[in-house]
Design an enzyme around this catalytic site. Structure first.
Site, PDB file in Angstrom:
ATOM      1  N   SER A 136       0.606  -8.914  -8.220  1.00  0.00           N
ATOM      2  CA  SER A 136       0.437  -8.771  -6.918  1.00  0.00           C
ATOM      3  C   SER A 136       0.591  -9.884  -6.105  1.00  0.00           C
ATOM      4  O   SER A 136      -0.326 -10.979  -6.541  1.00  0.00           O
ATOM      5  CB  SER A 136      -1.253  -8.313  -6.800  1.00  0.00           C
ATOM      6  OG  SER A 136      -1.565  -8.100  -5.392  1.00  0.00           O
ATOM      7  N   LYS A 162       4.388  -6.261  -6.630  1.00  0.00           N
ATOM      8  CA  LYS A 162       3.480  -5.496  -5.491  1.00  0.00           C
ATOM      9  C   LYS A 162       3.308  -6.503  -4.533  1.00  0.00           C
ATOM     10  O   LYS A 162       3.053  -7.759  -4.641  1.00  0.00           O
ATOM     11  CB  LYS A 162       2.250  -5.020  -6.156  1.00  0.00           C
ATOM     12  CG  LYS A 162       1.114  -5.008  -4.992  1.00  0.00           C
ATOM     13  CD  LYS A 162       0.168  -4.116  -5.547  1.00  0.00           C
ATOM     14  CE  LYS A 162      -1.514  -4.774  -5.084  1.00  0.00           C
ATOM     15  NZ  LYS A 162      -2.638  -4.038  -5.562  1.00  0.00           N
ATOM     16  N   LYS A 164       1.688  -7.558  -0.623  1.00  0.00           N
ATOM     17  CA  LYS A 164       0.600  -7.224   0.460  1.00  0.00           C
ATOM     18  C   LYS A 164       1.256  -7.201   1.776  1.00  0.00           C
ATOM     19  O   LYS A 164       2.184  -7.837   2.176  1.00  0.00           O
ATOM     20  CB  LYS A 164      -0.521  -8.283   0.436  1.00  0.00           C
ATOM     21  CG  LYS A 164      -1.260  -8.350  -0.654  1.00  0.00           C
ATOM     22  CD  LYS A 164      -2.336  -7.271  -0.913  1.00  0.00           C
ATOM     23  CE  LYS A 164      -3.138  -7.463  -2.148  1.00  0.00           C
ATOM     24  NZ  LYS A 164      -3.955  -6.200  -2.128  1.00  0.00           N
ATOM     25  N   ASP A 190       1.087  -2.800  -0.700  1.00  0.00           N
ATOM     26  CA  ASP A 190      -0.489  -2.544  -0.637  1.00  0.00           C
ATOM     27  C   ASP A 190      -0.940  -3.010   0.846  1.00  0.00           C
ATOM     28  O   ASP A 190      -0.845  -4.164   1.090  1.00  0.00           O
ATOM     29  CB  ASP A 190      -1.220  -3.237  -1.837  1.00  0.00           C
ATOM     30  CG  ASP A 190      -2.713  -3.165  -1.652  1.00  0.00           C
ATOM     31  OD1 ASP A 190      -3.290  -2.230  -0.973  1.00  0.00           O
ATOM     32  OD2 ASP A 190      -3.568  -3.558  -2.611  1.00  0.00           O
ATOM     33  N   GLU A 215       0.170   1.886  -1.369  1.00  0.00           N
ATOM     34  CA  GLU A 215      -1.383   1.558  -1.809  1.00  0.00           C
ATOM     35  C   GLU A 215      -2.250   1.447  -0.687  1.00  0.00           C
ATOM     36  O   GLU A 215      -1.961   0.825   0.150  1.00  0.00           O
ATOM     37  CB  GLU A 215      -1.296   0.436  -2.889  1.00  0.00           C
ATOM     38  CG  GLU A 215      -2.807   0.486  -3.326  1.00  0.00           C
ATOM     39  CD  GLU A 215      -2.789  -1.073  -4.426  1.00  0.00           C
ATOM     40  OE1 GLU A 215      -1.819  -1.146  -4.902  1.00  0.00           O
ATOM     41  OE2 GLU A 215      -4.129  -1.399  -4.402  1.00  0.00           O
ATOM     42  N   ASP A 240      -6.938   3.003  -3.580  1.00  0.00           N
ATOM     43  CA  ASP A 240      -7.588   2.042  -4.248  1.00  0.00           C
ATOM     44  C   ASP A 240      -9.139   2.028  -3.460  1.00  0.00           C
ATOM     45  O   ASP A 240      -9.802   2.969  -4.075  1.00  0.00           O
ATOM     46  CB  ASP A 240      -6.899   0.663  -3.903  1.00  0.00           C
ATOM     47  CG  ASP A 240      -7.632  -0.652  -4.463  1.00  0.00           C
ATOM     48  OD1 ASP A 240      -8.865  -0.473  -4.671  1.00  0.00           O
ATOM     49  OD2 ASP A 240      -7.190  -1.638  -4.343  1.00  0.00           O
ATOM     50  N   LYS A 264      -9.983   0.617 -10.659  1.00  0.00           N
ATOM     51  CA  LYS A 264     -10.723  -0.784 -10.854  1.00  0.00           C
ATOM     52  C   LYS A 264     -12.099  -0.784 -11.170  1.00  0.00           C
ATOM     53  O   LYS A 264     -12.868   0.125 -10.796  1.00  0.00           O
ATOM     54  CB  LYS A 264     -10.854  -1.603  -9.390  1.00  0.00           C
ATOM     55  CG  LYS A 264      -9.385  -2.140  -8.813  1.00  0.00           C
ATOM     56  CD  LYS A 264      -9.437  -3.094  -7.633  1.00  0.00           C
ATOM     57  CE  LYS A 264      -8.214  -3.358  -6.847  1.00  0.00           C
ATOM     58  NZ  LYS A 264      -8.393  -3.730  -5.781  1.00  0.00           N
ATOM     59  N   GLY A 293      -6.762  -5.361 -10.009  1.00  0.00           N
ATOM     60  CA  GLY A 293      -7.602  -6.424 -10.262  1.00  0.00           C
ATOM     61  C   GLY A 293      -8.224  -6.807  -8.943  1.00  0.00           C
ATOM     62  O   GLY A 293      -7.780  -6.409  -7.928  1.00  0.00           O
TER      63      GLY A 293
HETATM   64  O1  OSB Z   1      -6.293  -4.585  -2.933  1.00  0.00           O
HETATM   65  O2  OSB Z   1      -5.724  -4.754  -5.219  1.00  0.00           O
HETATM   66  C1  OSB Z   1      -6.271  -5.039  -4.031  1.00  0.00           C
HETATM   67  C2  OSB Z   1      -7.363  -8.884  -4.784  1.00  0.00           C
HETATM   68  C3  OSB Z   1      -8.509  -8.887  -4.047  1.00  0.00           C
HETATM   69  C4  OSB Z   1      -8.654  -7.729  -3.385  1.00  0.00           C
HETATM   70  C5  OSB Z   1      -8.027  -6.451  -3.224  1.00  0.00           C
HETATM   71  C6  OSB Z   1      -6.873  -6.545  -3.987  1.00  0.00           C
HETATM   72  C7  OSB Z   1      -6.232  -7.658  -4.903  1.00  0.00           C
HETATM   73  C8  OSB Z   1      -4.985  -7.409  -5.473  1.00  0.00           C
HETATM   74  C9  OSB Z   1      -5.146  -8.699  -6.724  1.00  0.00           C
HETATM   75  O3  OSB Z   1      -4.023  -6.834  -5.110  1.00  0.00           O
HETATM   76  C10 OSB Z   1      -4.656  -7.767  -7.909  1.00  0.00           C
HETATM   77  C11 OSB Z   1      -5.063  -9.130  -9.088  1.00  0.00           C
HETATM   78  O4  OSB Z   1      -6.122  -9.334  -9.328  1.00  0.00           O
HETATM   79  O5  OSB Z   1      -4.024  -9.746  -9.360  1.00  0.00           O
HETATM   80 MG    MG Z   2      -5.304  -2.685  -3.547  1.00  0.00          MG
END
Ligand code: OSB
Ligand code: MG
Length: 376
Positions: A136, A162, A164, A190, A215, A240, A264, A293
Site C-alpha cells: 500500500s 495499491k 492511496k 484506496d 477500496e 474497509d 482488518k 493492515g
Molecule cells: O485504509 O488500508 C487502509 C494504513 C493506515 C490506515 C488505513 C489504511 C492503511 C493502509 C496500510 O493502507 C496498509 C499496511 O499496513 O501496509
Molecule cells: Mg483501506
C-alpha cells in the site's frame, strides 16, 4: 485458560517514511502492545491498532488505553476461566471500541495457540502457508516519485500495488501507472472515504483503467450510496471502514454495496469476528476477502499473517515485510518477503516470532501491569 497477568505497553514507532492518506500523514505511530500470561507461565502478545488521531476510526491510542484499563481489563479480571471464543460476548456491553477489544482478544488467541503448541494460523483454520503480499503506497508529492516507488516494490517481488487517492490526486496517478507499467499491473486504489456519490463521473472514468478494485470510495456509513455507485461500475468495490462486524457484511451483501471485503482484525474486534465475516462472505455469499493492515509492528503483523492463511483470502494482502515500514522491527526474526512475493506463515507456536520484550519494556512511554486474581 487461567490468566495470571495482563500488561500494557505504549510504544511509539517511527516509520521509515511518512505514510499519507486522504485523512492525513503518519510519521510516527503509537502501538499499544498487550502481553498476557497464564498460570503456567505461557505468554501471548498482540497489538491494538488505534491510531494517533480519530481519522480512520474514532479510536485513538488514548481511548484504547482508557477502554482497556477502565472497562475491558476489569471485566476480564473477574473471570476464573477465559474462553477466547467467548471474549466478544464478555465485553459486548462495551459499545464499539473494536481496536481496544481486538488487542486483548488477539493476545488471548496467541496465548491459546501457544498453550496448544500450535501455530496460530492453524488454530484459526488457515490453509495457505505462503500468503501473497501487496504494498500500500501513500500519496506521493509527484507522480514521478510514485513511479519510482512502484518499480522498487515490483523489483522486490510484491504481487500487487495499491495506491492511496484523494480528490485532486486520483485519475492522474492511475493513468501514469498504466502508461509506465501496462494493463497487466495488478493495481487498485484506496480512497479512505474521501468521495461522495456526486463524484460518480470521476469513478466512471476510473472504471476504464482495469483496476482490481476500488477500496472504500465513500463515507463509512454509506452502504446505500456504495450500492448505488457499484451499479454504475464494472470495477468491483471493496469495503474497509464500512465493515465493523458480520452484520455490516450481511447488509453490504443484501444491498449490493461491495464484491470484496478488506478484513482488518483490529477494525472488527479481533479474530472471532474475522472468522464470522470470512465465513459469511466467503462460504455463504461466495465472495473473496483479503487482509488489510494498519502499519502494524512485527507483533500485529504476525496476527495479520495468520489471518491471511484463511481459505477465502483470494487477493494479495496489505501485509508487507518489516523493512517496508521500520528500520528495525520489535520481533525476531523480522517478517521477510520471499522472492515470489509471499510471506511464509511460521511453524512455531502462536504468531511464531520472538517478541523483543526487553526492548519494549525499556522504550515504552507508559506501561501498566495487572495481576489477575478473580477470587479476591
Ligand atoms: O485504509 O488500508 C487502509 C494504513 C493506515 C490506515 C488505513 C489504511 C492503511 C493502509 C496500510 O493502507 C496498509 C499496511 O499496513 O501496509
Ligand atoms: Mg483501506
Amino acid at each position: 485458560m487461567e490468566l495470571k497477568k495482563i500488561e500494557l505497553f505504549e510504544l511509539w514507532v517511527k516509520l521509515k517514511e511518512d505514510f499519507e492518506t486522504s485523512f492525513g500523514k503518519t510519521i510516527e505511530r503509537p502501538a499499544i502492545l498487550i502481553r498476557v500470561e497464564e498460570k503456567n507461565g505461557e505468554v501471548g502478545w498482540a497489538e491494538s491498532v488505534a491510531g494517533e488521531g480519530p481519522w480512520y476510526s474514532y479510536e485513538t491510542w488514548e481511548t484504547a488505553w482508557h477502554v482497556l484499563n477502565d472497562f475491558i481489563i476489569p471485566k476480564i479480571s473477574k473471570e476464573e476461566e477465559i474462553d477466547v471464543e467467548k471474549f466478544n460476548e464478555m465485553v459486548s456491553n462495551i459499545r464499539g471500541h473494536n481496536m481496544a477489544k481486538a488487542g486483548l482478544e488477539m493476545a488471548l488467541w496467541d496465548l491459546k495457540a501457544k498453550i496448544e503448541g500450535k501455530p496460530l494460523w492453524k488454530v484459526l483454520g488457515g490453509v495457505n502457508k505462503n500468503i501473497v503480499s501487496g504494498v500500500s503506497i501513500g500519496i506521493q508529492n509527484t507522480t514521478d516519485e510514485l513511479v519510482k516507488k512502484v518499480s522498487m516494490f515490483l523489483d522486490k517481488g510484491y504481487r500487487r500495488i495499491k495506491i492511496k487517492i484523494k480528490p485532486g490526486y486520483d485519475i492522474e496517478p492511475i493513468i501514469r501507472l498504466r502508461k509506465e507499467f501496462g494493463q497487466d499491473l495488478p493495481l487498485h486504489v484506496d480512497a479512505n472515504s474521501a468521495y461522495k456519490l456526486t463524484d460518480i463521473e470521476l469513478f466512471k472514468k476510473i472504471d476504464n483503467y482495469n483496476l482490481l478494485m476500488i477500496e472504500q470510495p465513500l463515507h463509512w456509513k454509506d452502504l446505500v450510496d456504495h450500492a448505488e455507485l457499484a451499479r454504475h461500475l464494472r470495477t468491483p468495490i471493496c469495503l474497509d471502514e464500512s465493515i465493523e462486524d458480520v452484520n455490516d457484511a450481511r447488509k453490504a451483501y443484501q444491498l449490493g454495496s461491495a464484491m470484496i471485503i478488506n478484513i482488518k482484525p483490529g477494525r472488527v474486534g479481533g479474530f472471532s469476528e474475522v472468522l464470522k465475516i470470512h465465513d459469511f462472505w466467503y462460504k455463504i455469499a461466495n465472495r473473496p476477502v483479503w487482509i488489510g493492515g494498519m502499519l502494524e509492528t512485527g507483533i500485529g503483523r504476525g496476527h495479520l499473517v495468520s489471518a491471511a492463511t484463511l481459505p477465502g483470502v483470494k487477493y494479495p494482502n496489505d501485509i508487507s515485510a518489516s523493512e517496508k515500514y521500520f528500520e528495525k522491527d520489535i520481533v525476531e526474526p523480522p517478517w521477510i518477503l520471499n522472492k515470489d512475493g509471499t510471506i511464509t506463515a511460521p511453524e512455531k507456536p502462536g504468531i511464531g516470532v520472538e517478541v523483543m520484550e526487553d526492548y519494549i519494556a525499556k522504550n515504552s512511554k507508559r506501561t501498566k501491569l495487572y495481576i489477575i486474581n478473580p477470587k479476591k
